[in-house]
Design a protein around this motif. Sequence first.
Motif, PDB file in Angstrom:
ATOM      1  N   GLY A 157       0.035 -17.566 -28.970  1.00 18.88           N
ATOM      2  CA  GLY A 157       1.083 -16.790 -28.521  1.00 18.88           C
ATOM      3  C   GLY A 157       2.291 -17.877 -28.849  1.00 18.88           C
ATOM      4  O   GLY A 157       3.306 -17.775 -30.096  1.00 18.88           O
ATOM      5  N   MET A 158       2.371 -19.508 -28.117  1.00 18.88           N
ATOM      6  CA  MET A 158       3.111 -20.414 -28.797  1.00 18.88           C
ATOM      7  C   MET A 158       3.150 -20.335 -30.080  1.00 18.88           C
ATOM      8  O   MET A 158       4.716 -20.557 -30.917  1.00 18.88           O
ATOM      9  CB  MET A 158       2.734 -21.656 -27.313  1.00 18.88           C
ATOM     10  N   LEU A 261      10.312 -23.420 -30.394  1.00 20.37           N
ATOM     11  CA  LEU A 261       9.798 -24.596 -29.558  1.00 20.37           C
ATOM     12  C   LEU A 261       9.557 -25.094 -27.145  1.00 20.37           C
ATOM     13  O   LEU A 261       8.699 -25.227 -26.897  1.00 20.37           O
ATOM     14  CB  LEU A 261      10.585 -26.276 -29.516  1.00 20.37           C
ATOM     15  N   TRP A 262      11.547 -23.886 -27.408  1.00 20.68           N
ATOM     16  CA  TRP A 262      10.593 -24.265 -25.654  1.00 20.68           C
ATOM     17  C   TRP A 262      10.027 -23.179 -25.083  1.00 20.68           C
ATOM     18  O   TRP A 262       8.880 -23.713 -24.020  1.00 20.68           O
ATOM     19  CB  TRP A 262      12.480 -23.305 -25.046  1.00 20.68           C
ATOM     20  N   THR A 263       9.761 -21.896 -25.819  1.00 22.07           N
ATOM     21  CA  THR A 263       8.554 -21.722 -25.631  1.00 22.07           C
ATOM     22  C   THR A 263       7.450 -22.065 -25.544  1.00 22.07           C
ATOM     23  O   THR A 263       6.465 -21.694 -24.947  1.00 22.07           O
ATOM     24  CB  THR A 263       8.637 -20.243 -26.540  1.00 22.07           C
ATOM     25  N   ALA A 264       7.123 -23.079 -26.582  1.00 20.13           N
ATOM     26  CA  ALA A 264       6.158 -24.014 -26.941  1.00 20.13           C
ATOM     27  C   ALA A 264       5.768 -25.014 -25.686  1.00 20.13           C
ATOM     28  O   ALA A 264       4.677 -24.532 -24.717  1.00 20.13           O
ATOM     29  CB  ALA A 264       6.103 -24.217 -27.720  1.00 20.13           C
ATOM     30  N   VAL A 265       6.529 -25.027 -25.012  1.00 18.94           N
ATOM     31  CA  VAL A 265       6.425 -26.363 -23.724  1.00 18.94           C
ATOM     32  C   VAL A 265       5.862 -25.679 -22.590  1.00 18.94           C
ATOM     33  O   VAL A 265       5.192 -25.658 -22.223  1.00 18.94           O
ATOM     34  CB  VAL A 265       8.020 -26.944 -23.460  1.00 18.94           C
ATOM     35  N   ALA A 266       6.718 -23.647 -22.492  1.00 17.24           N
ATOM     36  CA  ALA A 266       6.499 -22.893 -20.975  1.00 17.24           C
ATOM     37  C   ALA A 266       4.861 -22.636 -21.603  1.00 17.24           C
ATOM     38  O   ALA A 266       4.122 -22.686 -20.049  1.00 17.24           O
ATOM     39  CB  ALA A 266       7.235 -21.763 -21.319  1.00 17.24           C
ATOM     40  N   SER A 267       4.237 -22.263 -23.360  1.00 18.46           N
ATOM     41  CA  SER A 267       3.393 -21.959 -23.240  1.00 18.46           C
ATOM     42  C   SER A 267       2.717 -22.790 -23.137  1.00 18.46           C
ATOM     43  O   SER A 267       1.005 -23.110 -22.232  1.00 18.46           O
ATOM     44  CB  SER A 267       2.767 -21.391 -24.790  1.00 18.46           C
ATOM     45  N   ILE A 268       2.237 -24.141 -23.082  1.00 16.85           N
ATOM     46  CA  ILE A 268       1.506 -25.544 -22.969  1.00 16.85           C
ATOM     47  C   ILE A 268       1.057 -25.499 -21.884  1.00 16.85           C
ATOM     48  O   ILE A 268       0.667 -26.269 -21.377  1.00 16.85           O
ATOM     49  CB  ILE A 268       1.490 -26.522 -24.000  1.00 16.85           C
ATOM     50  N   SER A 269       1.914 -25.983 -20.676  1.00 16.04           N
ATOM     51  CA  SER A 269       2.317 -26.108 -19.709  1.00 16.04           C
ATOM     52  C   SER A 269       1.323 -24.642 -19.059  1.00 16.04           C
ATOM     53  O   SER A 269       0.512 -25.166 -17.972  1.00 16.04           O
ATOM     54  CB  SER A 269       3.876 -25.884 -18.797  1.00 16.04           C
ATOM     55  N   ALA A 270       1.310 -23.775 -19.291  1.00 18.04           N
ATOM     56  CA  ALA A 270       0.690 -22.344 -18.995  1.00 18.04           C
ATOM     57  C   ALA A 270      -0.569 -22.582 -19.158  1.00 18.04           C
ATOM     58  O   ALA A 270      -1.411 -22.356 -17.904  1.00 18.04           O
ATOM     59  CB  ALA A 270       1.063 -21.417 -18.836  1.00 18.04           C
TER      60      ALA A 270
END
Length: 433
Positions: A157-158, A261-270
Amino acid sequence: MLSAPRDPVRRTMFYSLLEGSMSQIFLNWTTGIVLTGFMIYLGAKPSELALVASVPLLAQMISPFAAWWAGRLGKRKDLTLLTAVLGRSLWVLAALLPLFNIPEAFRPTFVVLLVALSSALQAAAGTLWQAWMGDVIPEEERGKYMGFRTGLVGVIGMLGNLLAGWLLDRLPEPYNFQLVLLLGVGCALLGGYFLKQHHEPEGKVLRFKLLDTFALPLRDLNFRRYLGFAAYWMVAVMLCSGFVFPYFLKVVKMSFTMLALWTAVASISAMLLMPLWGAVADRWGNKPVLAIGTFVAGTLMPLCWMLGGITGNMGYLWAAAVFDAVAWGAIGPALFNLVLASSPAETRASYFGMFNLLTGFTGFLGGIISGALMEWFPLIFGNTHAYHALFILAGVMRASAWILLKPITETRAHRTRDVLRYIAQHLIPVRKF
């Protein structure tokens, strides 16, 4: 070439990863930054922004009826497919909205109504899918698998969000929104094909009355306590969640690409954290994991949002993305698994239906309250600090949610302090000097 396993359970787990990935792209492209940007383009007011964020939760109230219907049929697969595909296909109407002869003032309301209908169908599909997967996936590996699945589809999704942000910033309005929405529907239809490949165990025809769909879960004292926690939590969540992305776009002045990109950081961390949370939940129970996640969601996340907006330092917002993953990586799977742990297999769909009904109504109530507050707070605090006041109020409520978890019984649950000690000793790298 990658092929599906022959064992029906493993094949279902394989196809569920593919289905979840396609469905997540659809969800990301019809919610979040895309839907927020589309509503702002349509001229939506704060109350309409709150409504469009909260009506999907109100739509969950259809879930017990879906559970009752599936129980009488004895099967879930066909009904899940029908409601999921139909609900997601409706988004073609949103993509074509600029072509319709609809007054501009009514267009945000049209989107709200479309979201409500689509969400009702998807909520029915979600309730049936949850009970269905609870019967297919072995209990001893459920936490780890669901943690991995949630993390994986989050990363997919990211990547979709990054593409959506890039398209939204580079194509003129409204063509950018139309293209993203249509591509999202295409992904949803592909996800429906993968869902069709899932195995469905033999089910029993349950001839209980419609009233029993509501009554059976409510007769269970422990489940009633869990419902009380879940209802409170959803009010706390929706009290501010509908205004986080508008805050980023209007106050912080993020572009769609930066927000993606902000949601990407959250998704990778998730992706990194969810399997770990799943393993912790399998060993120590879902209750302490849920307590930790809700506390982080009420303290570190809103604090970083506000500091980022006040100081203009993006570092706080990148930290907020990581804390978002820490919190929701714990909360998402634990909420799901705690319903499974608290419900008998034969009537599990009714338990999920009641859970979705109550959390849907209270989440919608929280969203409506947030919309009213954001019409009122700017008159008192000014436009920017109105967001901060809302974040503080919601944060206090979120951080207090663990208190309602204490009386809930979970067979394998340990004390939260023991889980924190275990995490500190085994999962957080400590360098010894």
